[in-house]
Design a protein around this motif. Structure first.
Motif, PDB file in Angstrom:
ATOM      1  N   ASN A   1       0.837  -1.201   0.000  1.00 15.51           N
ATOM      2  CA  ASN A   1       0.000   0.000   0.000  1.00 15.51           C
ATOM      3  C   ASN A   1       0.873   1.252   0.000  1.00 15.51           C
ATOM      4  OD1 ASN A   1      -3.098  -0.044   0.286  1.00 15.51           O
ATOM      5  ND2 ASN A   1      -2.437  -1.834   1.437  1.00 15.51           N
ATOM      6  N   LEU A   2       1.904   1.221   0.820  1.00 12.05           N
ATOM      7  CA  LEU A   2       2.813   2.368   0.875  1.00 12.05           C
ATOM      8  C   LEU A   2       3.585   2.512  -0.435  1.00 12.05           C
ATOM      9  CD1 LEU A   2       4.137   1.890   4.487  1.00 12.05           C
ATOM     10  CD2 LEU A   2       3.036   3.944   3.658  1.00 12.05           C
ATOM     11  N   GLU A   3       4.035   1.377  -0.965  1.00  6.35           N
ATOM     12  CA  GLU A   3       4.812   1.399  -2.200  1.00  6.35           C
ATOM     13  C   GLU A   3       3.992   1.995  -3.352  1.00  6.35           C
ATOM     14  OE1 GLU A   3       7.797   1.012  -3.151  1.00  6.35           O
ATOM     15  OE2 GLU A   3       7.519   0.817  -5.328  1.00  6.35           O
ATOM     16  N   MET A   4       2.726   1.593  -3.400  1.00 10.99           N
ATOM     17  CA  MET A   4       1.884   2.096  -4.464  1.00 10.99           C
ATOM     18  C   MET A   4       1.714   3.614  -4.361  1.00 10.99           C
ATOM     19  SD  MET A   4      -1.756   0.711  -5.263  1.00 10.99           S
ATOM     20  CE  MET A   4      -2.259   1.736  -3.927  1.00 10.99           C
ATOM     21  N   HIS A   5       1.461   4.045  -3.135  1.00 14.73           N
ATOM     22  CA  HIS A   5       1.296   5.474  -2.901  1.00 14.73           C
ATOM     23  C   HIS A   5       2.611   6.219  -3.182  1.00 14.73           C
ATOM     24  CE1 HIS A   5      -1.084   8.604  -0.905  1.00 14.73           C
ATOM     25  NE2 HIS A   5       0.088   9.112  -0.627  1.00 14.73           N
ATOM     26  N   ARG A   6       3.706   5.586  -2.798  1.00 15.66           N
ATOM     27  CA  ARG A   6       5.014   6.197  -3.024  1.00 15.66           C
ATOM     28  C   ARG A   6       5.254   6.459  -4.507  1.00 15.66           C
ATOM     29  NH1 ARG A   6       9.804   5.323  -4.905  1.00 15.66           N
ATOM     30  NH2 ARG A   6       9.204   3.332  -5.778  1.00 15.66           N
ATOM     31  N   ARG A   7       4.858   5.473  -5.323  1.00 20.95           N
ATOM     32  CA  ARG A   7       5.041   5.656  -6.770  1.00 20.95           C
ATOM     33  C   ARG A   7       4.244   6.855  -7.271  1.00 20.95           C
ATOM     34  NH1 ARG A   7       4.732  -0.519  -9.193  1.00 20.95           N
ATOM     35  NH2 ARG A   7       6.322  -1.383  -7.850  1.00 20.95           N
ATOM     36  N   MET A   8       3.058   7.014  -6.713  1.00 22.60           N
ATOM     37  CA  MET A   8       2.228   8.113  -7.209  1.00 22.60           C
ATOM     38  C   MET A   8       2.728   9.475  -6.757  1.00 22.60           C
ATOM     39  SD  MET A   8      -1.645   6.702  -7.449  1.00 22.60           S
ATOM     40  CE  MET A   8      -1.839   5.851  -5.915  1.00 22.60           C
ATOM     41  N   VAL A   9       3.254   9.560  -5.538  1.00 23.26           N
ATOM     42  CA  VAL A   9       3.758  10.863  -5.084  1.00 23.26           C
ATOM     43  C   VAL A   9       5.257  11.017  -5.364  1.00 23.26           C
ATOM     44  CG1 VAL A   9       1.976  11.123  -3.323  1.00 23.26           C
ATOM     45  CG2 VAL A   9       4.154  10.111  -2.689  1.00 23.26           C
ATOM     46  N   GLN A  10       5.868   9.971  -5.929  1.00 22.70           N
ATOM     47  CA  GLN A  10       7.274   9.989  -6.306  1.00 22.70           C
ATOM     48  C   GLN A  10       8.189  10.333  -5.154  1.00 22.70           C
ATOM     49  OE1 GLN A  10       7.352  12.339  -9.955  1.00 22.70           O
ATOM     50  NE2 GLN A  10       6.824  10.463 -10.995  1.00 22.70           N
ATOM     51  N   ALA A  11       7.973   9.660  -4.044  1.00 22.39           N
ATOM     52  CA  ALA A  11       8.869   9.814  -2.897  1.00 22.39           C
ATOM     53  C   ALA A  11       9.987   8.793  -3.045  1.00 22.39           C
ATOM     54  CB  ALA A  11       8.103   9.577  -1.611  1.00 22.39           C
ATOM     55  N   PRO A  12      11.133   9.041  -2.410  1.00 25.23           N
ATOM     56  CA  PRO A  12      12.220   8.053  -2.506  1.00 25.23           C
ATOM     57  C   PRO A  12      11.868   6.762  -1.761  1.00 25.23           C
ATOM     58  CG  PRO A  12      12.797   9.809  -0.991  1.00 25.23           C
ATOM     59  CD  PRO A  12      11.536  10.228  -1.666  1.00 25.23           C
ATOM     60  N   GLN A  13      12.443   5.665  -2.218  1.00 22.65           N
ATOM     61  CA  GLN A  13      12.165   4.345  -1.662  1.00 22.65           C
ATOM     62  C   GLN A  13      12.408   4.292  -0.148  1.00 22.65           C
ATOM     63  OE1 GLN A  13      11.997   1.562  -4.331  1.00 22.65           O
ATOM     64  NE2 GLN A  13      10.745   0.692  -2.712  1.00 22.65           N
ATOM     65  N   SER A  14      13.461   4.985   0.302  1.00 28.82           N
ATOM     66  CA  SER A  14      13.836   4.924   1.715  1.00 28.82           C
ATOM     67  C   SER A  14      12.772   5.530   2.621  1.00 28.82           C
ATOM     68  CB  SER A  14      15.149   5.679   1.920  1.00 28.82           C
ATOM     69  OG  SER A  14      14.979   7.027   1.495  1.00 28.82           O
ATOM     70  N   ARG A  15      11.899   6.332   2.045  1.00 27.54           N
ATOM     71  CA  ARG A  15      10.877   7.014   2.832  1.00 27.54           C
ATOM     72  C   ARG A  15       9.890   6.023   3.465  1.00 27.54           C
ATOM     73  NH1 ARG A  15       9.981  11.027   6.068  1.00 27.54           N
ATOM     74  NH2 ARG A  15       7.841  11.776   6.007  1.00 27.54           N
ATOM     75  N   ILE A  16       9.692   4.886   2.813  1.00 26.27           N
ATOM     76  CA  ILE A  16       8.725   3.909   3.320  1.00 26.27           C
ATOM     77  C   ILE A  16       9.133   3.423   4.706  1.00 26.27           C
ATOM     78  CG2 ILE A  16       7.748   1.606   2.959  1.00 26.27           C
ATOM     79  CD1 ILE A  16       7.703   2.145   0.024  1.00 26.27           C
ATOM     80  N   ALA A  17      10.414   3.054   4.848  1.00 28.98           N
ATOM     81  CA  ALA A  17      10.897   2.590   6.149  1.00 28.98           C
ATOM     82  C   ALA A  17      10.745   3.688   7.194  1.00 28.98           C
ATOM     83  CB  ALA A  17      12.349   2.156   6.022  1.00 28.98           C
ATOM     84  N   GLU A  18      11.025   4.919   6.770  1.00 26.49           N
ATOM     85  CA  GLU A  18      10.919   6.042   7.703  1.00 26.49           C
ATOM     86  C   GLU A  18       9.501   6.206   8.236  1.00 26.49           C
ATOM     87  OE1 GLU A  18      14.090   8.634   5.183  1.00 26.49           O
ATOM     88  OE2 GLU A  18      12.452   9.780   6.070  1.00 26.49           O
ATOM     89  N   VAL A  19       8.530   6.213   7.322  1.00 27.26           N
ATOM     90  CA  VAL A  19       7.155   6.452   7.795  1.00 27.26           C
ATOM     91  C   VAL A  19       6.640   5.263   8.599  1.00 27.26           C
ATOM     92  CG1 VAL A  19       6.544   8.130   6.031  1.00 27.26           C
ATOM     93  CG2 VAL A  19       6.064   5.725   5.624  1.00 27.26           C
ATOM     94  N   LEU A  20       7.075   4.066   8.240  1.00 25.81           N
ATOM     95  CA  LEU A  20       6.677   2.893   9.027  1.00 25.81           C
ATOM     96  C   LEU A  20       7.189   3.026  10.454  1.00 25.81           C
ATOM     97  CD1 LEU A  20       7.168  -0.040   6.514  1.00 25.81           C
ATOM     98  CD2 LEU A  20       5.037   0.600   7.633  1.00 25.81           C
ATOM     99  N   GLN A  21       8.422   3.513  10.551  1.00 25.82           N
ATOM    100  CA  GLN A  21       9.033   3.749  11.854  1.00 25.82           C
ATOM    101  C   GLN A  21       8.218   4.780  12.641  1.00 25.82           C
ATOM    102  OE1 GLN A  21      12.201   2.399  12.792  1.00 25.82           O
ATOM    103  NE2 GLN A  21      11.766   3.272  14.805  1.00 25.82           N
TER     104      GLN A  21
END
Lengths: 259, 319
Positions: free
Chosen positions: B98-118
């Protein structure tokens, strides 16, 4: 960011969304199911279909095309569009999607591309399944003559024409399913489309009826002359009206208030 | 430098003939947790949908991040994260997907997913499908989605709706932390005062599409707590009444067997107690009653009904 970047990122998100969904499996399994049923038919009763002087590959293709173009395509497209857009309706995702920093047109186009891609995928699967089925039949029924692989080009062209001829149905079903969350509506339109087509198949103006385009595209198979022209009347009509429905659909959807 | 992250001027909106917003004025200061309060149907959701560009701005002006919403919708959305009621989760996908999909749409860097999960504390649960998530976890994942693009502004519409007390607390603590540690401005709508009271620094109270109050929470309190009322029960209320009036205490209209006295502070409560005992009366009950935000809210949003429900709060002393 430009339109192409928006589109690419939106499309890659849409493809990920299909992971583990029934829509994706349907795109693969539906053509396989059809072809494998016809394999059983040819395996057991092939001698009634392949008579002297008939290319068994053409006969087998024609056997598949009939059901594929008349029945499977309209129902299958209805299922596919409502499943794909249903992901969004179920997750209540429209408000979320439209609050993203993406142009609405990008979201719409990316979704439409996904659906088109799925239909294209199932056509590719259909061709692969068809070839595999023919090779399988050459082993189990060597008497039918499947080992000589000739005249396959008309088959490929026919599948391409079939795909292009479904464009208008895809556009229509896409609009219905993005506009309304009802699964029954999409299916209902699909079924009504098929029934009217069956009833009016002999009507002289049937070639103008959108649900008849796929049938018109493969009607003359394997007659080579009609196949030389990929962009026949039904394909052009399909692409033209399909594009129109697609654009009008966008204006309708983008006007809709999200609440 | 514009101190306001959201400004609306004379914002009006109607659904057909039914007018939902009347000249709504909002000023959300940067860096605040802004509580957006109002009863159901006050126009909160409509306002939020307008702020996010889901509904058009028919009349009035809306400026977010100092930019006009109708002209710079995408620029504004790029700097804004949102969670509208229930988060949009694709239940067939894992939290991570879910995060990855959203990340692709807002074009955030991959590392951001771990950060927000944290940040939202879901690192461990990320590989699980979201249909297995509890309501509180879903809500936190929703906030994680909103955080992906590192927005300066978070718009949260009733984020604690339907959660159990521990879920409410999780989300509230997260909101406070996002504001304190990450400097996010948070626009938080709710009909639950108790929620807003616990974390908001600024509030706006709206009803029937107009702003009724807007300002800091402290100011709102100062306006309320000046009228503390002490309720008394004694062995002889008539004598107590006389004694207190003789000593220039302000008595409020009496109800049943309870005396109500206006007091300024806690010391005065002790003084009254001693005074009554010295004068030979038994004091059975002493309790202060302060109008809390709940009542104030009802008062503000419902001026027609004269009676404000009295709540018995913290008994000061029981003999």
């Amino acid at each position: 960011m430009n339109a192409a970047t928006y589109y690419r990122s939106s499309l890659s998100a849409e493809t990920l969304k299909l992971k583990n969904t029934f829509a994706l499996w349907l795109a693969i399994l539906a053509p396989c199911a059809l072809v494998s049923m016809n394999v059983l038919v040819f395996w057991s009763k092939g001698q009634h279909f392949v008579t002297e002087g008939i290319n068994p590959w053409h006969r087998f293709a024609a056997q598949n095309f009939g059901v594929y173009a008349l029945l499977l395509m309209p129902i299958y497209i209805a299922l596919l569009t409502s499943l794909t857009n249903g992901i969004e309706h179920r997750a209540n995702g429209w408000k979320h999607l439209y609050a993203l920093p993406l142009p609405k047109s990008t979201i719409y186009t990316a979704k439409a591309t996904t659906v088109l891609g799925l239909v294209l995928l199932s056509n590719v699967v259909f061709v692969v399944a068809y070839l595999a089925a023919g090779l399988f039949l050459s082993v189990v029924r060597p008497d039918l003559g499947f080992e000589v692989m000739t005249g396959l080009l008309p088959v490929y062209i026919s599948v391409l024409k079939l795909f292009l001829a479904t464009f208008v149905i895809i556009a229509l079903q896409f609009w219905l399913s993005i506009r309304w969350s009802s699964f029954a509506l999409s299916m209902g339109v699909g079924i009504v489309g098929i029934i009217t087509l069956m009833v009016a198949l002999r009507w002289e103006h049937i070639h103008y009826y959108p649900f008849a385009y796929p049938f018109m595209a493969i009607k003359d198979f394997p007659n080579e002359t009609s196949l030389q022209n990929v962009f026949g009347q039904e394909v052009l009509l399909s692409l033209g009206t399909g594009l129109l429905v697609f654009i009008l659909g966008y204006f309708d959807v983008s006007r809709k208030r999200i609440s | 430098m514009n101190p306001f992250i959201i400004e609306t001027h004379g914002l009006s909106y109607s659904f057909g003939k039914h007018q939902v917003l009347h000249d709504l004025e909002l000023r959300v200061p940067k860096g605040a947790i802004f509580g957006f309060l109002g009863p159901n149907g006050a126009g909160k959701s409509t306002t939020i949908r307008i702020l996010l560009g889901l509904l058009p701005v028919p009349k009035g002006q809306v400026r977010v991040h100092g930019q006009d919403l109708t002209e710079h919708r995408l620029d504004i959305l790029r700097r804004t994260g949102s969670l509208i009621e229930m988060p949009t989760l694709y239940r067939h996908l894992s939290g991570y997907d879910n995060l990855e999909m959203h990340r692709r749409m807002v074009q955030a860097p991959q590392s951001r997913i771990a950060e927000v999960l944290q940040i939202v504390g879901l690192t461990k649960d990320a590989p699980r499908k979201t249909k297995e998530y509890s309501l509180g976890m879903s809500q936190r994942l929703g906030i994680a989605l909103a955080l992906l693009s590192e927005p300066e502004l978070l718009v949260l519409d009733e984020p604690t709706n339907g959660l159990d007390p521990s879920g409410i607390r999780e989300v509230r603590e997260l909101i406070v932390r996002l504001n304190r540690d990450f400097g996010k401005t948070i626009f938080l709508s709710s009909h639950l005062l108790s929620e807003i009271e616990k974390c908001a620094t600024e509030v706006a109270i709206i009803d029937k599409g107009t702003t009724l109050y807007q300002g800091s929470l402290q100011q709102l309190y100062q306006g309320t707590f000046q009228s503390n009322v002490l309720q008394l029960e004694t062995s002889n209320n008539a004598i107590a009444h006389k004694l207190l009036t003789d000593h220039a205490y302000q008595l409020l209209p009496q109800q049943d067997d309870v005396l109500a006295v206006q007091v300024q502070d806690r010391q005065q409560v002790a003084k009254i107690n001693r005074f009554l005992i010295v004068n030979g009366l038994e004091v059975y009950r002493l309790s202060t009653h302060t109008q809390n935000l709940e009542e104030l809210f009802l008062n503000i949003t419902n001026r027609d009904s004269a009676t404000v429900p009295m709540s018995e709060s913290t008994p000061v002393l029981k003999p």
